[in-house]
Design a protein around this motif. Structure first.
Motif, short mmCIF file in Angstrom:
data_model
loop_
_atom_site.label_atom_id
_atom_site.label_comp_id
_atom_site.label_asym_id
_atom_site.label_seq_id
_atom_site.Cartn_x
_atom_site.Cartn_y
_atom_site.Cartn_z
N SER A 158 34.26 24.33 -43.29
CA SER A 158 32.96 24.43 -42.64
C SER A 158 32.04 23.34 -43.18
O SER A 158 32.34 22.66 -44.19
N GLY A 159 30.88 23.17 -42.53
CA GLY A 159 29.93 22.17 -42.98
C GLY A 159 29.48 22.41 -44.41
O GLY A 159 29.38 21.47 -45.21
N GLY A 160 29.20 23.67 -44.74
CA GLY A 160 28.78 23.98 -46.10
C GLY A 160 29.87 23.72 -47.11
O GLY A 160 29.60 23.25 -48.23
N MET A 161 31.12 24.00 -46.74
CA MET A 161 32.24 23.76 -47.66
C MET A 161 32.44 22.27 -47.87
O MET A 161 32.70 21.82 -48.99
N ARG A 162 32.30 21.48 -46.81
CA ARG A 162 32.44 20.03 -46.97
C ARG A 162 31.36 19.48 -47.89
O ARG A 162 31.62 18.59 -48.71
N GLN A 163 30.16 20.03 -47.77
CA GLN A 163 29.09 19.55 -48.63
C GLN A 163 29.33 19.96 -50.08
O GLN A 163 28.99 19.21 -51.00
N ARG A 164 29.94 21.11 -50.30
CA ARG A 164 30.28 21.51 -51.67
C ARG A 164 31.34 20.58 -52.26
O ARG A 164 31.32 20.28 -53.46
N VAL A 165 32.27 20.11 -51.43
CA VAL A 165 33.24 19.11 -51.91
C VAL A 165 32.52 17.83 -52.31
O VAL A 165 32.84 17.21 -53.33
N ALA A 166 31.52 17.43 -51.51
CA ALA A 166 30.76 16.22 -51.84
C ALA A 166 30.03 16.38 -53.16
O ALA A 166 29.94 15.43 -53.96
N ILE A 167 29.49 17.56 -53.41
CA ILE A 167 28.81 17.81 -54.69
C ILE A 167 29.83 17.78 -55.82
O ILE A 167 29.58 17.20 -56.89
N ALA A 168 30.99 18.40 -55.61
CA ALA A 168 32.04 18.37 -56.63
C ALA A 168 32.49 16.95 -56.92
O ALA A 168 32.74 16.58 -58.08
N ARG A 169 32.58 16.12 -55.88
CA ARG A 169 32.98 14.71 -56.06
C ARG A 169 31.97 13.97 -56.93
O ARG A 169 32.35 13.20 -57.82
N ALA A 170 30.67 14.22 -56.69
CA ALA A 170 29.65 13.57 -57.51
C ALA A 170 29.69 14.08 -58.94
O ALA A 170 29.57 13.30 -59.90
N LEU A 171 29.88 15.38 -59.12
CA LEU A 171 29.89 15.97 -60.46
C LEU A 171 31.14 15.59 -61.25
O LEU A 171 31.13 15.61 -62.48
#
Length: 279
Positions: A158-171
């Motif tokens: 989902s859109g929210g899950m994809r954004q959580r992956v993006a946050i994980a990538r940055a972290l």
């Protein structure tokens, strides 16, 4: 594997202020188009304390994203200086001190969530060995509560899950500073609130310095310990508002009188910044 600190106690407004982690002095940015010079930012002074969570809010076109790009080292100011952890932003970025999250997750569609979260660790001159990168990425997916989707492709999220992956990538880079440009802007209201609560938990657990660009007054008040209000004509910071709310925030926070006062004050400032045309 990257270690995750236990939930930390966030300093209250009564404690001594933390030293500045990001400093901006007399920042101005000019853009040129067809020989015409447009001043996008004018004389910005800003201090962001180490370990703080601050928001930049203001009308469209007031330079919020431009200021974030200057902090990230993606844009060189026409005038003034910026330092992140005592370094120029470009050098801080090269040392992986800065993590970036944008409105679009921009995941690689042929890579799994885990591979996307590890991607920044595996490219460039300081590439991390693949097994170490994947271990670190899995730790970050666990932090954003997405480890169960580690092997799914972006099209399956989902859109929210994809954004959580993006946050994980940055972290996964273990940055000192996390810069976020409207990361929840494309999400529905319920998902946006869930992501906001999750972001606060991440901040509590990691102690990162976070700067968030948002158009949402509610989001700025709920998440931030300090809100910087920007306006145009010329683009500048017109007020810095400390947010006087309890450190631990949940759905009841929205009903607190202090929340309502902060929201009303910011709305008034934004109406003023629009010349009375509305926020």
């Amino acid at each position: 594997m990257l270690s995750i600190d236990p939930i930390r106690a966030v300093p209250t407004a009564k404690t001594s202020p933390a030293p500045a982690h990001i400093t901006a002095r007399s920042i101005s940015v000019d853009f040129r188009h067809d020989g015409i010079v447009q001043r996008v930012l004018s004389g910005i002074d800003l201090d962001v304390a180490r370990g703080s969570f601050v928001s930049l809010i203001g009308p469209s076109g007031c330079g919020k994203s431009t200021l974030l790009k200057v902090m990230a080292g993606l844009l060189t100011p026409s005038e003034g200086t910026v330092q992140v952890g005592g370094l120029a932003p470009g050098e801080a970025a090269r040392r992986h001190m800065i993590g970036l999250v944008f409105q679009e997750a921009t995941l690689l569609p042929w890579k799994t969530a885990l591979e996307n979260a590890a991607f920044l660790l595996t490219v460039g001159g300081r590439a991390t060995p693949r097994d170490v990168a994947l271990d670190r990425a899995m730790a970050m997916l666990r932090l954003v509560k997405l480890e169960a989707a580690a092997n799914k492709l972006p099209s399956q999220l989902s859109g929210g899950m994809r954004q959580r992956v993006a946050i994980a990538r940055a972290l996964a880079l273990d940055p000192e500073v996390l810069l976020m440009d409207e990361p929840f802007g494309a999400l529905d209201a319920i998902t946006r609130e869930e992501m906001s609560r999750g972001l606060l938990e991440i901040w509590d657990r990691t102690g990162k310095t976070i700067v968030l660009v948002t158009h949402s007054i509610d989001e700025a008040v709920f998440l931030s310990r300090e809100v910087h209000v920007m306006a145009t004509g010329p683009a500048r910071i017109i007020e810095t508002l400390p947010v006087d709310l309890p450190d631990r925030r949940d759905e009841e926070t929205f009903n607190l009188p202090a929340f309502g006062r902060a929201e009303a004050h910011l709305r008034h400032l934004l109406i003023q910044s629009h010349g009375g045309d509305g926020a």
